[in-house]
Design a protein around this motif. Sequence first.
Motif, mmCIF file in Angstrom:
data_model
loop_
_atom_site.group_PDB
_atom_site.id
_atom_site.type_symbol
_atom_site.label_atom_id
_atom_site.label_comp_id
_atom_site.label_asym_id
_atom_site.label_seq_id
_atom_site.Cartn_x
_atom_site.Cartn_y
_atom_site.Cartn_z
ATOM 1 N N TYR A 114 0.802 -1.219 0.000
ATOM 2 C CA TYR A 114 0.000 0.000 0.000
ATOM 3 C C TYR A 114 0.839 1.274 0.000
ATOM 4 O O TYR A 114 0.293 2.372 -0.065
ATOM 5 C CB TYR A 114 -0.976 0.030 1.177
ATOM 6 C CG TYR A 114 -0.380 -0.207 2.558
ATOM 7 C CD1 TYR A 114 0.200 0.816 3.295
ATOM 8 C CD2 TYR A 114 -0.450 -1.467 3.137
ATOM 9 C CE1 TYR A 114 0.710 0.597 4.561
ATOM 10 C CE2 TYR A 114 0.059 -1.701 4.407
ATOM 11 C CZ TYR A 114 0.638 -0.671 5.111
ATOM 12 O OH TYR A 114 1.155 -0.903 6.372
ATOM 13 N N GLU A 223 8.829 -0.695 -1.837
ATOM 14 C CA GLU A 223 7.408 -1.001 -1.694
ATOM 15 C C GLU A 223 7.185 -1.691 -0.357
ATOM 16 O O GLU A 223 7.921 -2.604 0.018
ATOM 17 C CB GLU A 223 6.936 -1.901 -2.832
ATOM 18 C CG GLU A 223 6.910 -1.207 -4.184
ATOM 19 C CD GLU A 223 6.287 -2.076 -5.256
ATOM 20 O OE1 GLU A 223 6.186 -3.304 -5.035
ATOM 21 O OE2 GLU A 223 5.906 -1.536 -6.306
ATOM 22 N N GLY A 225 4.060 -2.862 2.766
ATOM 23 C CA GLY A 225 2.642 -3.114 3.022
ATOM 24 C C GLY A 225 2.458 -4.142 4.115
ATOM 25 O O GLY A 225 3.359 -4.390 4.921
ATOM 26 N N ALA A 246 -6.463 -2.991 -2.000
ATOM 27 C CA ALA A 246 -6.524 -2.435 -3.354
ATOM 28 C C ALA A 246 -7.735 -1.508 -3.505
ATOM 29 O O ALA A 246 -7.652 -0.454 -4.149
ATOM 30 C CB ALA A 246 -6.583 -3.566 -4.379
ATOM 31 N N ARG A 249 -7.052 1.820 -1.900
ATOM 32 C CA ARG A 249 -6.231 2.656 -2.779
ATOM 33 C C ARG A 249 -7.078 3.277 -3.880
ATOM 34 O O ARG A 249 -6.943 4.456 -4.211
ATOM 35 C CB ARG A 249 -5.111 1.820 -3.402
ATOM 36 C CG ARG A 249 -3.992 1.445 -2.454
ATOM 37 C CD ARG A 249 -3.085 0.363 -3.027
ATOM 38 N NE ARG A 249 -2.707 0.613 -4.407
ATOM 39 C CZ ARG A 249 -2.199 -0.320 -5.206
ATOM 40 N NH1 ARG A 249 -2.021 -1.555 -4.762
ATOM 41 N NH2 ARG A 249 -1.867 -0.032 -6.438
ATOM 42 N N LEU A 254 -7.213 5.328 1.313
ATOM 43 C CA LEU A 254 -5.809 5.293 1.714
ATOM 44 C C LEU A 254 -5.193 6.684 1.603
ATOM 45 O O LEU A 254 -4.460 7.127 2.499
ATOM 46 C CB LEU A 254 -5.031 4.297 0.868
ATOM 47 C CG LEU A 254 -3.527 4.205 1.154
ATOM 48 C CD1 LEU A 254 -3.258 3.814 2.605
ATOM 49 C CD2 LEU A 254 -2.853 3.210 0.205
ATOM 50 N N LYS A 255 -5.491 7.386 0.530
ATOM 51 C CA LYS A 255 -4.966 8.747 0.354
ATOM 52 C C LYS A 255 -5.446 9.653 1.481
ATOM 53 O O LYS A 255 -4.703 10.505 1.975
ATOM 54 C CB LYS A 255 -5.410 9.302 -1.001
ATOM 55 C CG LYS A 255 -4.829 10.671 -1.316
ATOM 56 C CD LYS A 255 -5.242 11.123 -2.705
ATOM 57 C CE LYS A 255 -4.625 12.485 -3.038
ATOM 58 N NZ LYS A 255 -5.021 12.925 -4.409
ATOM 59 N N MET A 271 2.039 7.324 -2.680
ATOM 60 C CA MET A 271 0.989 6.537 -3.325
ATOM 61 C C MET A 271 1.555 5.701 -4.467
ATOM 62 O O MET A 271 2.405 6.157 -5.234
ATOM 63 C CB MET A 271 -0.108 7.454 -3.859
ATOM 64 C CG MET A 271 -0.913 8.158 -2.786
ATOM 65 S SD MET A 271 -1.964 7.025 -1.830
ATOM 66 C CE MET A 271 -3.141 6.514 -3.093
#
Length: 273
Positions: A114, A223, A225, A246, A249, A254-255, A271
Motif C-alpha cells: 500500500y 514497496e 505493506g 486495493a 487505494r 488510503l490517500k 501513493m
Amino acid sequence: MWSMPRVLLASLLLGIGLSVQAANTQVPSSQPCGPYRVAFYEYGAMYFRGEQGQGEGVDKELVDELARRTGCRFITSVVSRVATWVHLARGTADITVSAVRTPQRELHAEFAIYLRGQPSVYVRSELAGTVDSLQTFVTRGPWKLAISKGYSYGPQMDAIIADLRQQGRVGEYGDANAVARVIGSGKADAFIASNLAWSPIFKAHKLEGRVAVLPGSPEMTIEAGLAFSRERVRPADIALMTQTVAEMRADGRLKQILGRHGSPEVVKKAMLP
C-alpha cells in the motif's frame, strides 16, 4: 404387492447416490476471518503513541479500516521493528505492517502493498560542505552511518551498507528514534529517512535545519505493506484483505489516511501508481 419398475428404481437409487456424494463434497461454509495477531512497531507517522498512550498513525488507521470493511478480527501488539519478523517466524504473530517486500521475505510471507517509499541519505549540516556526495561519504572519510535494524533499503543501498559495515562504519539501532538521537548527539554522521515516516521524528528530535540531503544517493524506491504469514493466515483471508487494500487505494480512503500524516507532496510520492 406393487413393484416399482426396475428402470425407475435404478434412477431413484442413482439420484440418491449422487445427492449423498454431493453432500459429502460440498464446499464448507465460510469460516470467520481471524482472529489474527498483528504486530505493529513504532515508526514515526506510521505508528506512534498519542497523548493518552493510544496507538495512532497510518498503519493503525489502515488496520482499523481493514477490520471494518472485511469483518476480520485482529489482536494487536507493539514490538520492536527488528522483532516483527522474529515473531512471524516463531508463530507469535501472523501479520505485520509497513513491511518492505524482499525476495527472501516472500519465501515466508505474502504481501499486500500500500506504500511506495523513496528514502534519502542525510548528513549532519556541519558536514554538508565536506561531504558533497554519497561517493565522498563512502570512499574518503571515517564518517559513520546510523541505520535501523532489520530494514532493507533496496539492493544498491543495501550493498553500500554491507561495504560500510565491513569497515566498521555502520551503527545499527532498534528504531528510528534511536537513530535520530545518535545523529542529534553527533555520535553518527549520516542516516537514511523517508519523508512520510520521518516527518514527526525530525520535529520531535529538533533535526530540522540540522541535517541535509546528501546528493548522489542511489534510487531507493521501496514497496511496503502488510505481510501475511503463509503458514498461519488462510489463503482466502489473504485474498480478501489484499483485495480490500486495493479497494482502499482505488476509492481514495488510503490517500485520506496518508493526508492526515503528510503533506500533499509527500502523499503523492507515497501513493502507488
